[in-house]
Design a protein around this motif. Structure first.
Motif, PDB file in Angstrom:
ATOM      1  N   LEU A   1      84.723  84.569 -29.574  1.00 58.88           N
ATOM      2  CA  LEU A   1      85.821  84.579 -28.601  1.00 58.88           C
ATOM      3  C   LEU A   1      87.174  84.660 -29.308  1.00 58.88           C
ATOM      4  CD1 LEU A   1      84.528  81.880 -26.066  1.00 58.88           C
ATOM      5  CD2 LEU A   1      84.529  84.364 -25.783  1.00 58.88           C
ATOM      6  N   ARG A   2      87.326  83.961 -30.430  1.00 57.48           N
ATOM      7  CA  ARG A   2      88.584  84.028 -31.180  1.00 57.48           C
ATOM      8  C   ARG A   2      88.826  85.451 -31.705  1.00 57.48           C
ATOM      9  NH1 ARG A   2      86.210  79.233 -33.303  1.00 57.48           N
ATOM     10  NH2 ARG A   2      87.142  77.369 -32.383  1.00 57.48           N
ATOM     11  N   ALA A   3      87.766  86.058 -32.236  1.00 58.98           N
ATOM     12  CA  ALA A   3      87.896  87.419 -32.751  1.00 58.98           C
ATOM     13  C   ALA A   3      88.217  88.400 -31.630  1.00 58.98           C
ATOM     14  CB  ALA A   3      86.601  87.827 -33.456  1.00 58.98           C
ATOM     15  N   THR A   4      87.640  88.157 -30.455  1.00 58.10           N
ATOM     16  CA  THR A   4      87.888  89.042 -29.305  1.00 58.10           C
ATOM     17  C   THR A   4      89.347  88.989 -28.878  1.00 58.10           C
ATOM     18  OG1 THR A   4      85.600  88.740 -28.529  1.00 58.10           O
ATOM     19  CG2 THR A   4      87.206  89.551 -26.930  1.00 58.10           C
ATOM     20  N   ILE A   5      89.934  87.776 -28.871  1.00 57.14           N
ATOM     21  CA  ILE A   5      91.337  87.638 -28.481  1.00 57.14           C
ATOM     22  C   ILE A   5      92.246  88.309 -29.511  1.00 57.14           C
ATOM     23  CG2 ILE A   5      93.210  85.962 -28.220  1.00 57.14           C
ATOM     24  CD1 ILE A   5      91.329  84.143 -26.787  1.00 57.14           C
ATOM     25  N   GLU A   6      91.897  88.196 -30.795  1.00 47.95           N
ATOM     26  CA  GLU A   6      92.711  88.848 -31.827  1.00 47.95           C
ATOM     27  C   GLU A   6      92.695  90.369 -31.664  1.00 47.95           C
ATOM     28  OE1 GLU A   6      91.412  87.587 -35.636  1.00 47.95           O
ATOM     29  OE2 GLU A   6      92.070  85.506 -35.389  1.00 47.95           O
TER      30      GLU A   6
ATOM     31  N   ASN B   1      92.025  91.923 -28.762  1.00 44.56           N
ATOM     32  CA  ASN B   1      92.559  92.261 -27.435  1.00 44.56           C
ATOM     33  C   ASN B   1      93.526  91.165 -26.992  1.00 44.56           C
ATOM     34  OD1 ASN B   1      90.491  94.566 -26.624  1.00 44.56           O
ATOM     35  ND2 ASN B   1      89.303  92.866 -27.476  1.00 44.56           N
ATOM     36  N   PRO B   2      94.742  91.183 -27.494  1.00 46.38           N
ATOM     37  CA  PRO B   2      95.694  90.092 -27.210  1.00 46.38           C
ATOM     38  C   PRO B   2      96.297  90.116 -25.819  1.00 46.38           C
ATOM     39  CG  PRO B   2      96.728  91.773 -28.563  1.00 46.38           C
ATOM     40  CD  PRO B   2      95.314  92.202 -28.396  1.00 46.38           C
ATOM     41  N   GLY B   3      95.832  90.958 -24.952  1.00 52.13           N
ATOM     42  CA  GLY B   3      96.404  91.063 -23.614  1.00 52.13           C
ATOM     43  C   GLY B   3      96.180  89.833 -22.767  1.00 52.13           C
ATOM     44  N   GLY B   4      96.947  89.724 -21.689  1.00 49.09           N
ATOM     45  CA  GLY B   4      96.877  88.551 -20.812  1.00 49.09           C
ATOM     46  C   GLY B   4      95.550  88.405 -20.104  1.00 49.09           C
ATOM     47  N   LYS B   5      94.929  89.532 -19.697  1.00 46.95           N
ATOM     48  CA  LYS B   5      93.662  89.454 -18.971  1.00 46.95           C
ATOM     49  C   LYS B   5      92.563  88.861 -19.832  1.00 46.95           C
ATOM     50  CE  LYS B   5      94.329  93.201 -15.627  1.00 46.95           C
ATOM     51  NZ  LYS B   5      93.800  94.495 -15.120  1.00 46.95           N
ATOM     52  N   MET B   6      92.498  89.269 -21.090  1.00 46.36           N
ATOM     53  CA  MET B   6      91.472  88.737 -21.988  1.00 46.36           C
ATOM     54  C   MET B   6      91.706  87.251 -22.259  1.00 46.36           C
ATOM     55  SD  MET B   6      88.702  89.290 -23.589  1.00 46.36           S
ATOM     56  CE  MET B   6      88.535  91.083 -23.697  1.00 46.36           C
ATOM     57  N   LYS B   7      92.955  86.858 -22.474  1.00 47.91           N
ATOM     58  CA  LYS B   7      93.252  85.442 -22.709  1.00 47.91           C
ATOM     59  C   LYS B   7      92.869  84.598 -21.497  1.00 47.91           C
ATOM     60  CE  LYS B   7      96.980  85.922 -26.101  1.00 47.91           C
ATOM     61  NZ  LYS B   7      98.415  85.656 -26.379  1.00 47.91           N
TER      62      LYS B   7
ATOM     63  N   GLY C   1      90.582  85.395 -19.268  1.00 54.98           N
ATOM     64  CA  GLY C   1      89.130  85.385 -19.175  1.00 54.98           C
ATOM     65  C   GLY C   1      88.502  84.377 -20.119  1.00 54.98           C
ATOM     66  N   VAL C   2      88.982  84.321 -21.361  1.00 54.54           N
ATOM     67  CA  VAL C   2      88.458  83.369 -22.333  1.00 54.54           C
ATOM     68  C   VAL C   2      88.786  81.935 -21.916  1.00 54.54           C
ATOM     69  CG1 VAL C   2      88.661  82.558 -24.712  1.00 54.54           C
ATOM     70  CG2 VAL C   2      88.500  85.007 -24.240  1.00 54.54           C
ATOM     71  N   ALA C   3      90.028  81.718 -21.457  1.00 54.43           N
ATOM     72  CA  ALA C   3      90.432  80.369 -21.022  1.00 54.43           C
ATOM     73  C   ALA C   3      89.573  79.911 -19.846  1.00 54.43           C
ATOM     74  CB  ALA C   3      91.905  80.366 -20.641  1.00 54.43           C
ATOM     75  N   ASN C   4      89.291  80.814 -18.912  1.00 52.57           N
ATOM     76  CA  ASN C   4      88.461  80.474 -17.756  1.00 52.57           C
ATOM     77  C   ASN C   4      87.029  80.158 -18.180  1.00 52.57           C
ATOM     78  OD1 ASN C   4      88.247  80.180 -14.876  1.00 52.57           O
ATOM     79  ND2 ASN C   4      87.033  82.068 -14.872  1.00 52.57           N
ATOM     80  N   LEU C   5      86.512  80.914 -19.168  1.00 51.56           N
ATOM     81  CA  LEU C   5      85.169  80.644 -19.681  1.00 51.56           C
ATOM     82  C   LEU C   5      85.113  79.284 -20.372  1.00 51.56           C
ATOM     83  CD1 LEU C   5      82.275  81.615 -20.317  1.00 51.56           C
ATOM     84  CD2 LEU C   5      83.193  82.603 -22.422  1.00 51.56           C
TER      85      LEU C   5
ATOM     86  N   ARG D   1      80.498  86.612 -15.903  1.00 49.47           N
ATOM     87  CA  ARG D   1      80.604  87.964 -15.319  1.00 49.47           C
ATOM     88  C   ARG D   1      82.003  88.536 -15.525  1.00 49.47           C
ATOM     89  NH1 ARG D   1      78.386  85.502 -10.584  1.00 49.47           N
ATOM     90  NH2 ARG D   1      76.102  85.578 -10.582  1.00 49.47           N
ATOM     91  N   ASN D   2      83.004  87.695 -15.368  1.00 50.49           N
ATOM     92  CA  ASN D   2      84.376  88.158 -15.560  1.00 50.49           C
ATOM     93  C   ASN D   2      84.611  88.624 -16.994  1.00 50.49           C
ATOM     94  OD1 ASN D   2      87.214  88.460 -14.717  1.00 50.49           O
ATOM     95  ND2 ASN D   2      87.576  86.739 -16.107  1.00 50.49           N
ATOM     96  N   MET D   3      84.037  87.880 -17.968  1.00 45.85           N
ATOM     97  CA  MET D   3      84.171  88.275 -19.374  1.00 45.85           C
ATOM     98  C   MET D   3      83.463  89.601 -19.648  1.00 45.85           C
ATOM     99  SD  MET D   3      86.033  86.508 -21.448  1.00 45.85           S
ATOM    100  CE  MET D   3      85.327  87.110 -22.977  1.00 45.85           C
TER     101      MET D   3
END
Length: 470
Positions: A141-146, A148-154, A156-160, A264-266
């Motif tokens: 998840l950390r690598a994914t945010i790095e 894809n630094p966009g708001g939607k990905m952040k 999604g990860v925060a919600n997960l 599912r959102n992720m």
């Protein structure tokens, strides 16, 4: 017909009132200005606003007063294990009729100390337990945010993470509510009806079927709270306990599909079949490990034993009567452990070596770039190790690790200051096998115990909110 106001005749005669007012002289009360009424009624202290005076839980900078006081208290850095072993001595002094109750506690004390060779293993276990968000899933998840630094990905990860935390904390929340109700039952035992109802509800929340029955149990709690609030036993302390119960109930999320929705959102945010399959496999593996209890296999034995000792001592009336301060100080020291106001790693290491006991506590700031005055842009780690050796005294070791270089300062008892100042060459030799090396080694006399704020100077200003002025 409207009722007339019933006004009683004053007991004092009008002449007496006028005479008292005339003799008041210069001390007579000035006429009250309506605009000053709020200030006069509240009685604001010097230099305080009404909000500052009445809200003593938060200081002027918005930080919790109790936590700030703990960080300023030098005793916090040395009291935990000292008081643990003070309890051991107290237990030995208890009357023989309590022997049955204290045998188990004495056995726990004997299993608490570890050998020097097990220190690193114990440190790793406590470090692993410092956060639940550790492992391949969270690295992914950390690598994914790095990437894809966009708001939607952040989001999604925060919600997960929120959904995972919800699943992980359900059992703890139910246990907390059960303990809250049990404690409240002890406080309201003067009422057999309320006490028994609270005890029954406490047992229901501790039952294995509590998750399925949560909605009904929550309704029972709310009805019981209404009865408690109408009771003559209801007071300020009871109200605080009820607030804690309501808070813990509000933390419980009954949506069993929350985690699946977050997953599912992720999946909609991730690109590529392989990436999605990797993500699903890691989530599945994490949940299986959680449900099977594999994470618990690496739990710290020291922390398990300490928790059991504190629980048993805090619930034993004989121990509390002999020395209630010890249990209070132990709990205060625990409050200094990591949270958003004290973002430090905290380790507890009780060691036995050659029939000598040593009790150590370690605080680590892994991001101490702002504390090291030398700067340089490299990652800095700041450590405080406080240890007490039986028969010798108390020591403090402070370390700054900058890159691969270590600055060490050892504060030791006055009578041993010279002897320890001679061991610098041995210390350098001890770590010669590693990639680290000592830059500066200093030895100083231990004059006084320092507080956490005195050592970690940036601590009051970290993670306390957004500092914005308009």
């Amino acid at each position: 017909m409207a009722d007339f106001l019933k006004i009683s005749t004053p007991i004092a005669q009008r002449e007496q009132l006028n005479q008292a007012r005339a003799t008041a002289g210069v001390n007579a009360t000035a006429a009250v200005n309506p605009n000053e009424m709020p200030t006069r009624i509240i009685g604001v202290g010097k230099g305080e606003t009404p909000n500052e005076q009445n809200n003593k839980l938060i200081d002027s900078d918005g930080k919790p007063t109790i936590l700030m006081n703990l960080m300023k208290d030098p005793a916090v850095t040395v009291s935990f294990l000292k008081n643990i072993y003070m309890l051991q001595e107290i237990i030995k002094l208890l009357p023989m009729n309590t022997r049955t109750k204290t045998v188990e506690i004495e056995q726990l004390f004997s299993s608490l100390l570890i050998k020097p060779g097990d220190i690193s293993k114990e440190l790793k276990k406590q470090e692993t337990a410092s956060t639940s968000f550790k492992g391949t899933l969270f690295d992914f998840l950390r690598a994914t945010i790095e990437e894809n630094p966009g708001g939607k990905m952040k989001y999604g990860v925060a919600n997960l993470l929120k959904a995972l935390n919800n699943d992980m904390s359900r059992k703890d929340i139910l246990g907390a509510v059960s303990n809250n109700l049990k404690y409240l039952a002890d406080n309201l035992k003067a009422s057999n009806t309320l006490g028994s109802r609270l005890s029954e509800l406490s047992a229901k929340f501790a039952n294995i079927n509590a998750p399925e029955q949560f909605a009904n149990l929550k309704g029972e709690v709310q009805n019981l709270i209404k009865d408690i609030e109408s009771s003559i036993l209801y007071n300020y302390d009871t109200a605080k306990l009820i607030s804690i119960i309501n808070y813990n109930l509000s933390r419980y999320n009954t949506n069993s599909d929350y985690l699946m929705e977050a997953v599912r959102n992720m999946l909609t945010l991730l690109d590529g079949t392989e990436t999605k399959n990797t993500f699903l496999a890691q989530v599945h593996n994490f949940i299986n490990n959680l449900q099977s209890g594999r994470f618990a296999e690496n739990d710290s034995e020291v922390m398990k034993v300490l928790s059991t000792i504190i629980e048993k001592c805090a619930s034993d009336d004989d121990i509390i009567k002999v020395n209630p301060e010890s249990v209070d100080k132990i709990i205060h020291s625990l409050l200094s452990s990591p949270c958003n106001y004290t973002p430090l790693l905290h380790f507890i290491i009780p060691v036995e070596y050659m029939d000598m006991k040593s009790f150590a506590e370690v605080w680590i700031n892994p991001n101490a770039e702002d504390e090291n005055q030398k700067g340089g842009g490299e990652k800095n780690i700041h450590m405080l190790i406080v240890f007490d050796i039986e028969g010798i005294g108390q020591f403090e070791t402070e370390l700054f690790v900058k890159g691969k270089k270590i600055d060490l300062t050892l504060f030791c008892p006055k009578r041993y200051a010279f002897q320890f100042s001679q061991i610098a060459p041995q210390l350098r030799q001890c770590i010669s096998f590693s990639e680290y090396s000592f830059n500066e080694i200093k030895f100083e006399e231990m004059k006084e115990t320092r507080s956490l704020i005195q050592v970690f100077k940036s601590l009051p200003y970290k993670r306390t909110g957004v500092d914005v002025r308009i």
